[in-house]
Design a protein around this motif. Structure first.
Motif, PDB file in Angstrom:
ATOM      1  N   HIS A   1       7.284  -5.409 -53.417  1.00  0.00           N
ATOM      2  CA  HIS A   1       6.431  -4.301 -52.930  1.00  0.00           C
ATOM      3  C   HIS A   1       4.881  -4.655 -52.545  1.00  0.00           C
ATOM      4  O   HIS A   1       4.789  -3.740 -51.823  1.00  0.00           O
ATOM      5  N   ASP A   2       3.846  -5.265 -53.042  1.00  0.00           N
ATOM      6  CA  ASP A   2       3.235  -5.874 -52.477  1.00  0.00           C
ATOM      7  C   ASP A   2       2.725  -5.886 -50.289  1.00  0.00           C
ATOM      8  O   ASP A   2       2.216  -5.475 -49.861  1.00  0.00           O
TER       9      ASP A   2
ATOM     10  N   ASP B   1       5.650 -14.044 -62.211  1.00  0.00           N
ATOM     11  CA  ASP B   1       5.148 -13.109 -61.285  1.00  0.00           C
ATOM     12  C   ASP B   1       6.449 -12.199 -60.573  1.00  0.00           C
ATOM     13  O   ASP B   1       5.078 -11.240 -58.791  1.00  0.00           O
ATOM     14  N   HIS B   2       6.893 -12.058 -60.935  1.00  0.00           N
ATOM     15  CA  HIS B   2       7.243 -11.236 -59.207  1.00  0.00           C
ATOM     16  C   HIS B   2       9.092 -10.508 -60.037  1.00  0.00           C
ATOM     17  O   HIS B   2       9.906 -11.256 -60.447  1.00  0.00           O
ATOM     18  N   HIS B   3       9.085  -9.360 -60.254  1.00  0.00           N
ATOM     19  CA  HIS B   3       9.983  -8.654 -61.253  1.00  0.00           C
ATOM     20  C   HIS B   3      11.138  -7.253 -60.448  1.00  0.00           C
ATOM     21  O   HIS B   3      10.719  -6.856 -59.023  1.00  0.00           O
TER      22      HIS B   3
ATOM     23  N   THR C   1      13.086  -6.606 -54.049  1.00  0.00           N
ATOM     24  CA  THR C   1      12.147  -6.214 -52.367  1.00  0.00           C
ATOM     25  C   THR C   1      10.565  -6.639 -52.924  1.00  0.00           C
ATOM     26  O   THR C   1      10.010  -6.538 -54.202  1.00  0.00           O
TER      27      THR C   1
ATOM     28  N   ARG D   1      -0.036 -13.728 -50.936  1.00  0.00           N
ATOM     29  CA  ARG D   1       1.093 -13.218 -50.652  1.00  0.00           C
ATOM     30  C   ARG D   1       2.037 -13.109 -49.938  1.00  0.00           C
ATOM     31  O   ARG D   1       1.365 -13.664 -48.629  1.00  0.00           O
TER      32      ARG D   1
HETATM   33  C1  LIG Z   1      -0.409  -7.950 -59.922  1.00  0.00           C
HETATM   34  C2  LIG Z   1       0.838  -8.014 -60.173  1.00  0.00           C
HETATM   35  O1  LIG Z   1       1.091  -9.103 -59.635  1.00  0.00           O
HETATM   36  C3  LIG Z   1       1.651  -8.127 -58.631  1.00  0.00           C
HETATM   37  O2  LIG Z   1       2.423  -6.168 -58.954  1.00  0.00           O
HETATM   38  C4  LIG Z   1       3.071  -8.338 -58.511  1.00  0.00           C
HETATM   39  C5  LIG Z   1       4.006  -7.777 -59.556  1.00  0.00           C
HETATM   40  N1  LIG Z   1       5.306  -8.126 -59.781  1.00  0.00           N
HETATM   41  C6  LIG Z   1       5.997  -7.818 -58.394  1.00  0.00           C
HETATM   42  N2  LIG Z   1       7.453  -7.567 -58.123  1.00  0.00           N
HETATM   43  C7  LIG Z   1       7.786  -7.702 -56.891  1.00  0.00           C
HETATM   44  N3  LIG Z   1       9.078  -6.854 -56.819  1.00  0.00           N
HETATM   45  N4  LIG Z   1       7.250  -6.880 -55.709  1.00  0.00           N
HETATM   46  C8  LIG Z   1       5.358  -6.604 -55.939  1.00  0.00           C
HETATM   47  O3  LIG Z   1       5.097  -6.529 -54.843  1.00  0.00           O
HETATM   48  C9  LIG Z   1       4.954  -7.575 -57.025  1.00  0.00           C
HETATM   49  N5  LIG Z   1       3.638  -7.188 -58.095  1.00  0.00           N
END
Ligand SMILES: C[C@H](O)[C@H](O)[C@H]1CNC2=NC(N)=NC(=O)C2=N1
Length: 97
Positions: free
Chosen positions: A76-77, A57-59, A74, A2
């Motif tokens: 989220h993790d 893997d970022h949305h 942002t 991360r």
């Molecule tokens: C399990 C997966 O890898 C996570 O939930 C990813 C997916 N997309 C994500 N997108 C965003 N914007 N923040 C995240 O922390 C994030 N985590």
């Protein structure tokens, strides 16, 4: 792995390289409003971004009405803006240009 949250100086430095992006007041997130010719152009762009978002893997958080897309980025993790947000913001701006 991360990515780490950017500190204030790093976030400001990154913002200086991003056209039209701002920090969301009261939130560790970046935002920009995109406008397109019509819904077709907006949704085509969203499709390109969606494919990149899956790759990274970022949305995005986003809201679309007709030719307008309001985006908030942002990590989220991490609980704030990271390099992933900067990377996706840069891709979005380039794809919309
Ligand atoms: C399990 C997966 O890898 C996570 O939930 C990813 C997916 N997309 C994500 N997108 C965003 N914007 N923040 C995240 O922390 C994030 N985590």
């Amino acid at each position: 792995m991360r990515p780490a949250k950017l500190d204030d100086a790093q976030r400001q430095a990154a913002l200086a390289t991003l056209d039209g992006w701002q920090v969301v007041p009261g939130r560790d997130a970046l935002t920009r409003q995109f406008r397109f010719a019509d819904f077709n152009a907006a949704f085509g762009w969203m499709t390109q971004v969606a494919l990149m978002a899956e790759k990274l893997d970022h949305h995005p958080e986003w809201f679309n009405v007709y030719n307008r897309v309001d985006v908030t980025l942002t990590t989220h993790d991490a609980g704030g803006v990271t390099e992933l947000d900067v990377q996706l913001a840069r891709f979005m701006s380039r794809a919309a240009a």
